[in-house]
Scaffold this motif. Structure first.
Motif, PDB file in Angstrom:
ATOM      1  N   GLN A 156       0.976  -1.251  -0.425  1.00 41.28           N
ATOM      2  CA  GLN A 156      -0.063   0.003   0.071  1.00 41.28           C
ATOM      3  C   GLN A 156       1.003   1.400  -0.160  1.00 41.28           C
ATOM      4  O   GLN A 156       1.096   1.606   1.000  1.00 41.28           O
ATOM      5  N   THR A 158       1.902   4.744   0.179  1.00 40.47           N
ATOM      6  CA  THR A 158       0.770   5.207   0.676  1.00 40.47           C
ATOM      7  C   THR A 158       1.360   6.751   0.507  1.00 40.47           C
ATOM      8  O   THR A 158       2.563   7.257   0.069  1.00 40.47           O
ATOM      9  N   SER A 170      -5.136   4.670   2.794  1.00 39.15           N
ATOM     10  CA  SER A 170      -5.130   3.883   1.743  1.00 39.15           C
ATOM     11  C   SER A 170      -6.342   1.970   1.590  1.00 39.15           C
ATOM     12  O   SER A 170      -5.809   2.000   1.060  1.00 39.15           O
ATOM     13  N   THR A 197     -10.614   5.973  -1.559  1.00 38.70           N
ATOM     14  CA  THR A 197      -8.465   5.587  -0.331  1.00 38.70           C
ATOM     15  C   THR A 197      -8.118   6.593  -2.240  1.00 38.70           C
ATOM     16  O   THR A 197      -8.000   6.555  -3.043  1.00 38.70           O
ATOM     17  N   ARG A 199      -3.838   5.550  -3.538  1.00 37.00           N
ATOM     18  CA  ARG A 199      -2.255   5.005  -3.031  1.00 37.00           C
ATOM     19  C   ARG A 199      -1.596   5.004  -4.450  1.00 37.00           C
ATOM     20  O   ARG A 199      -2.354   5.533  -5.967  1.00 37.00           O
TER      21      ARG A 199
END
Length: 351
Positions: A156, A158, A170, A197, A199
């Motif tokens: 992930q 971030t 994330s 979200t 990423r």
């Protein structure tokens, strides 16, 4: 002077009878009634009229002026009415003609899908919960059994904002953490948390740096026997409603830091109905979700005693479900729905 006045009246009325437009009418009015007009010139000679004849001449002047003004006004009204009728005729609108059809758009495919998912879960008694998109590291990772230095963080990549303490979330799992903390470790939880979200990913046909994730969580006392079969039944209900009532669901063993045991969730391919095609790589199955039983460490971190409480959790990308449902091959279409012909095509598939 009497003869002159009668002559002016006769000549003016004769000209007015031959008058057929406003311009000529204005010229006649100025010629006879204007400040330098013929009637005004005659009136200047009133001082030469005897006192005895002045009343009679004055009355005749008024009669001549009234006769000319009356005819001028009649013609002015006639010309004005003719002009109005001409405009009405030239500018008329046929109200019996059909109106222009304005093409309307459709709701965002992604927004529509999220609303459908919410309706399914609300019908099963779930709450829809929201949370901040700018999140703390402890909620996004640490309390979900992903401590600093854990290799799972590499998956992930971030967006950190401040000293690796504040970030763009994330996953929507922090909303689950906050919900359990708010429950104080002694109340059941049944919720989903749809939301954006982020990423650090390269945008292409199947990936995006920003995507919509929908996660769900059920926590209850151990004597309620929350099990994998409950989880599978929940997801079967969802995907049969969202995709197709003949959709089948299967679990495959997997690994996630916040669930134990963990599974990958597959559904029968919407394109070939499980027979095998290019979309499902001839397997007949499409992976759509990750799920499992909530890890005891996560329960403990959020104030629940894992010896008394258990539950299950799941999560999936709304874009992934939309691509499966509509047979899409490029995720970027979901953010670029500007062609009404395309959105109409999705409406037809829905029907």
């Amino acid at each position: 002077m009497r003869e002159k006045l009668l002559e002016i009246k006769e000549n003016a009325l004769a000209l007015l009878e031959k008058c057929f437009d406003e311009k000529a009418l204005c010229e006649i009015k100025v010629k006879y009634l204007g400040k330098q007009g013929e009637l005004t010139s005659v009136l200047r000679g009133m001082r030469d009229v005897s006192q005895a004849d002045r009343p009679k001449i004055g009355a005749l002047v008024n009669d001549v002026r009234n006769a000319i003004e009356t005819r001028v006004n009649e013609l002015a009204n006639k010309f004005a009415e003719a002009e109005l009728n001409r405009k009405l005729q030239s500018e008329k609108i046929d109200i019996t003609l059909p109106g222009l059809q304005v093409k309307s758009g459709t709701p965002s495919i992604l927004e529509k899908l999220v609303e459908e998912v919410e309706e399914v879960f609300m019908s099963m008694g779930y709450d829809v919960v929201d949370g901040p998109e700018v999140e703390e590291d402890k909620f996004n990772f640490e309390m979900l059994n992903i401590p600093k230095g854990h290799p799972a963080r590499d998956a992930q990549d971030t967006f950190y904002i401040e000293d690796e303490k504040v970030l763009l979330r994330s996953q929507t799992s922090p909303v689950q953490v906050r919900t359990m903390l708010a429950a104080g470790g002694n109340k059941p939880v049944r919720m989903i948390c749809p939301g954006k979200t982020y990423r650090r990913d390269s945008d292409d046909a199947t990936h995006s740096h920003q995507f919509m994730q929908i996660e769900g969580l059920v926590v209850d006392r151990i004597d309620r026997n929350i099990s994998m079969s409950n989880l599978k039944g929940t997801l079967e209900t969802l995907f049969k409603k969202i995709l197709d009532d003949k959709t089948q669901v299967r679990f495959r063993p997997s690994y996630y830091q916040f669930t134990e045991p963990s599974v990958e969730v597959d559904v029968t391919c919407c394109s070939c109905k499980g027979k095998g095609c290019s979309m499902c790589k001839n397997t007949g199955w499409l992976t759509v979700c990750g799920a499992g039983i909530v890890h005891p460490n996560v329960l403990r971190n959020c104030g629940y005693d894992p010896n008394e409480w258990s539950g299950f959790a799941f999560g999936f990308g709304a874009e992934r479900i939309a691509m499966v449902k509509y047979g899409m091959t490029d995720i970027r279409k979901l953010d670029n729905q500007t062609d009404l012909r395309e959105t109409a095509a999705f409406d037809r598939r829905e029907g």
